[in-house]
Design a protein around this motif. Structure first.
Motif, short mmCIF file in Angstrom:
data_model
loop_
_atom_site.label_atom_id
_atom_site.label_comp_id
_atom_site.label_asym_id
_atom_site.label_seq_id
_atom_site.Cartn_x
_atom_site.Cartn_y
_atom_site.Cartn_z
N SER A 198 0.83 -1.21 0.00
CA SER A 198 0.00 0.00 0.00
C SER A 198 0.86 1.25 0.00
O SER A 198 0.58 2.23 -0.70
CB SER A 198 -0.92 0.00 1.23
OG SER A 198 -1.78 -1.12 1.20
N ASN A 199 1.95 1.23 0.80
CA ASN A 199 2.85 2.37 0.89
C ASN A 199 3.52 2.66 -0.45
O ASN A 199 3.60 3.81 -0.89
CB ASN A 199 3.90 2.11 1.98
CG ASN A 199 4.81 3.30 2.19
OD1 ASN A 199 5.84 3.42 1.54
ND2 ASN A 199 4.43 4.18 3.11
N VAL A 200 3.97 1.58 -1.13
CA VAL A 200 4.64 1.75 -2.42
C VAL A 200 3.67 2.29 -3.46
O VAL A 200 3.99 3.22 -4.22
CB VAL A 200 5.25 0.41 -2.88
CG1 VAL A 200 5.71 0.50 -4.34
CG2 VAL A 200 6.43 0.04 -1.99
N MET A 201 2.46 1.75 -3.52
CA MET A 201 1.49 2.19 -4.53
C MET A 201 1.03 3.63 -4.27
O MET A 201 0.80 4.39 -5.20
CB MET A 201 0.29 1.24 -4.55
CG MET A 201 0.65 -0.16 -5.04
SD MET A 201 1.32 -0.18 -6.72
CE MET A 201 -0.19 0.00 -7.67
N GLU A 202 0.93 4.01 -3.01
CA GLU A 202 0.57 5.40 -2.69
C GLU A 202 1.69 6.34 -3.10
O GLU A 202 1.44 7.44 -3.63
CB GLU A 202 0.29 5.51 -1.19
CG GLU A 202 -0.18 6.89 -0.78
CD GLU A 202 -0.50 6.97 0.70
OE1 GLU A 202 -0.75 8.07 1.19
OE2 GLU A 202 -0.50 5.91 1.37
N LEU A 203 2.92 5.90 -2.87
CA LEU A 203 4.06 6.71 -3.24
C LEU A 203 4.16 6.87 -4.76
O LEU A 203 4.44 7.95 -5.27
CB LEU A 203 5.34 6.07 -2.69
CG LEU A 203 6.66 6.80 -2.99
CD1 LEU A 203 6.68 8.17 -2.30
CD2 LEU A 203 7.85 5.97 -2.52
N MET A 204 3.88 5.79 -5.51
CA MET A 204 4.03 5.83 -6.96
C MET A 204 2.82 6.44 -7.65
O MET A 204 2.87 6.69 -8.86
CB MET A 204 4.25 4.40 -7.50
CG MET A 204 5.53 3.74 -7.00
SD MET A 204 7.02 4.75 -7.30
CE MET A 204 7.02 4.80 -9.08
N ASN A 205 1.77 6.69 -6.90
CA ASN A 205 0.58 7.29 -7.51
C ASN A 205 0.88 8.68 -8.07
O ASN A 205 0.41 9.06 -9.13
CB ASN A 205 -0.55 7.34 -6.48
CG ASN A 205 -1.86 7.75 -7.12
OD1 ASN A 205 -2.31 7.16 -8.09
ND2 ASN A 205 -2.48 8.79 -6.56
N SER A 206 1.69 9.43 -7.32
CA SER A 206 2.05 10.78 -7.80
C SER A 206 2.92 10.69 -9.06
O SER A 206 2.84 11.53 -9.94
CB SER A 206 2.79 11.54 -6.69
OG SER A 206 3.96 10.82 -6.31
N PHE A 207 3.78 9.65 -9.14
CA PHE A 207 4.60 9.46 -10.34
C PHE A 207 3.71 9.10 -11.54
O PHE A 207 3.94 9.57 -12.66
CB PHE A 207 5.63 8.35 -10.10
CG PHE A 207 6.52 8.08 -11.26
CD1 PHE A 207 7.54 8.96 -11.60
CD2 PHE A 207 6.34 6.94 -12.05
CE1 PHE A 207 8.37 8.71 -12.69
CE2 PHE A 207 7.16 6.70 -13.13
CZ PHE A 207 8.18 7.59 -13.45
N ALA A 208 2.67 8.29 -11.29
CA ALA A 208 1.77 7.90 -12.38
C ALA A 208 0.95 9.07 -12.87
O ALA A 208 0.54 9.11 -14.04
CB ALA A 208 0.85 6.78 -11.92
N MET A 209 0.73 10.07 -12.00
CA MET A 209 -0.07 11.23 -12.40
C MET A 209 0.66 12.07 -13.45
O MET A 209 0.04 12.89 -14.13
CB MET A 209 -0.40 12.08 -11.17
CG MET A 209 -1.38 11.40 -10.21
SD MET A 209 -1.68 12.35 -8.72
CE MET A 209 -2.41 13.83 -9.42
N MET A 210 1.97 11.89 -13.57
CA MET A 210 2.72 12.61 -14.58
C MET A 210 2.32 12.14 -15.99
O MET A 210 2.57 12.82 -16.97
CB MET A 210 4.22 12.42 -14.37
CG MET A 210 4.74 12.97 -13.06
SD MET A 210 6.45 12.50 -12.73
CE MET A 210 7.25 13.17 -14.17
#
Length: 542
Positions: free
Chosen positions: A404-416
């Protein structure tokens, strides 16, 4: 090659010969039986038809008035009785020696006895003279009464009585008033049927025996010719199993067996080439067996190949370890020396970036240089991870929280990117054994690669699973996928599918997971996407 294998030594030959002979035996036996019964039945039918025909013919020559008068007079010396006797005697003389005729009254006595009105001399010699009564059997009486009642010709099946073996036809003699004046009986000596049966049975028996002998030797000769290639094939197989790969079959039979022999020859050629390469490989590895190039048994050859594979695998592992060690030493000796001047250059570039008098083009150049320096710093950090792995920090990791922590962290990267969807599927209570920071680095790196593979659209899903021994992070994207060759190379040093990638990141991921006694499996299809499965050992309470 071993000694010649004879066809009669093959279990297949004996089985086919026995089965074919047995089937032929049954067919011929049934044919003989059908022939025997049909012939005897035809003879019975012929004799019956003859008796019926004679009875119908001669009953028309008998006067009902003479018959009534004879019954009334009851004197065998009367002319009318002698005339009737002459008529029935002519049946034997003019028709057939097998036929005898006699006239009987139309009335049957209560004790089932019938009265003879006229008979031939032969019947008189048997005790069946004129106005004699005799007890008839059930077959005789049944047809006799039927002829009397139905006023038509009837006949019996073959039957035995005290006088012999007979077939009897009954033809009623009808007067002008439609009444039965008497009955003409025609007897056929059916003992000839028994004699014919015995002759026919003997003929069929000897014909059957002769035919079976011919069939047996014909089958034996034919099977030897047909199965001769089978013996050659078995002989070749025995030679191959004994280690002789130079054996070749010379089957010219235009059948499926010739195709089998061709495939067999191709197989032996390939085996010969294979084991020659085994011997050559032993030479290259410096571990030469006692009889190089002469492998006597398949088991020995397989053992030798297993040893070659094990040694080759060990050498690959040593080469990989040496490569990793070289990379680590390179990182340890160079990383700090590179980082110091890079830090100075990066600091001055940041100062220049804050100046107001620079043009827009100059600012873009400075930003580009800073981006490249940042990328170089990331590469150096990856090298340092190889040079200084953290072996000692093993802890209990909660898989769901980490995912969950990794996916939450990478969510902002995916928003790019646009139209990229991130999903997480979790299950409860999956505890892992490893280093949380390093495992987090692995998940981030693989998720980041997956997002970059999607480019502008698609979805990426991280699923937490478990098996008996492992917790599993399954990261699946819907990108362009990879070929089998690309999957085999992925994780190798300096191999990357990205335009500016170095391959170090995934190599570090593989090394981290291996240090945790886990593994990474990759499956992919072109046009459908890629799935990374990271297996980490589960935590076991002591």
């Amino acid at each position: 090659m071993e000694k010649k294998i004879h066809n009669h030594e093959l279990p297949l030959y004996r089985k086919i010969l026995l089965f074919s002979f047995f089937i032929t035996f049954l067919v011929m036996l049934s044919t003989a039986g059908v022939s025997f019964y049909s012939q005897t039945d035809e003879l019975k039918s012929g004799l019956t038809e003859q008796a019926v025909g004679v009875a119908s013919l001669w009953s028309a020559t008998i006067s009902p008035d003479d018959l009534k008068k004879a019954i009334k007079i009851h004197d065998k010396n009367e002319l009318v009785i002698r005339r009737l006797k002459d008529i029935v005697s002519m049946v034997h003389d003019r028709e057939s020696s097998l036929l005898e005729g006699y006239l009987i009254s139309a009335n049957c006595h209560k004790n089932n006895k019938v009265t003879i009105i006229a008979s031939s001399d032969r019947f008189e010699n048997l005790g069946l003279g004129i106005f004699k009564q005799f007890s008839a059997g059930p077959e005789f009486l049944t047809e006799y009464k039927k002829a009397f009642v139905e006023k038509k010709i009837t006949s019996t099946r073959p039957y035995h009585d005290s006088f012999g073996y007979w077939i009897t036809a009954f033809s009623p003699v009808i007067d002008r008033d439609g009444k039965v004046a008497g009955i003409l009986a025609i007897d056929v000596d059916a003992s000839k049927i028994e004699s014919y049966k015995r002759k026919l049975a003997a003929y069929l028996f000897f014909s059957f025996i002769g035919a079976m002998v011919i069939v047996y030797f014909t089958l034996k000769w034919g099977l030897r010719r047909v199965l001769s290639p089978v013996g050659d094939i078995i002989q070749g197989m025995n030679a191959v199993s004994a280690g002789d790969f130079n054996v070749r079959l010379q089957i010219k039979d235009q059948s499926e067996l010739m195709a089998v022999s061709q495939r067999f020859n191709l197989m032996t050629e390939q085996l010969s080439l294979l084991f020659q390469r085994v011997s050559d490989t032993y030479k290259d590895l410096g571990s030469i067996p006692d009889k190089i190039g002469d492998v006597q048994q398949f088991e020995e050859a397989i053992d030798e190949m297993d040893r070659i594979i094990a040694k080759t695998k060990l050498e690959k592992e040593l080469q990989r370890a040496e490569k990793m060690n070289a990379i680590g030493q390179l990182a340890a000796s160079v990383a700090h020396e590179i980082r110091n001047p890079m830090t100075v250059v990066k600091g001055f570039l940041q100062i220049f970036l804050s100046k107001d008098h620079l043009s827009q083009e100059e600012l873009s150049y400075i930003k580009l240089m800073l981006d490249e320096l940042n990328r170089a710093e990331l590469i150096i950090n990856d090298y340092l991870s190889l040079a200084k792995p953290d072996f000692d920090s093993i802890e209990k990791i909660e898989a769901n929280d980490l995912a969950s922590n990794v996916m939450e962290l990478m969510n902002s990267f995916a928003m790019m990117y646009t139209n990229i969807e991130l999903n997480t599927i979790l299950i409860d209570d999956v505890w892992l054994k490893g280093n949380q920071n390093e495992l987090k680095q692995v998940l981030i790196n693989i998720v980041k690669n997956g997002i970059e593979a999607l480019e502008t659209r698609g979805s990426l899903t991280m699923t937490v699973k478990e098996s008996a021994l492992y917790g599993i992070f399954e990261i699946r994207d819907t990108g362009s996928g990879m070929t089998d060759e690309e999957i085999r190379k992925i994780g190798s040093a300096f191999y990357s599918l990205k335009e500016k990638g170095t391959g170090i990141g995934l190599m570090v991921c593989y090394q981290i997971v291996e240090r945790m006694k886990g593994r990474i499996e990759v499956s992919s299809k072109i046009g459908e996407g890629t799935t990374f499965s990271i297996f980490i050992p589960k935590w076991e309470e002591q």
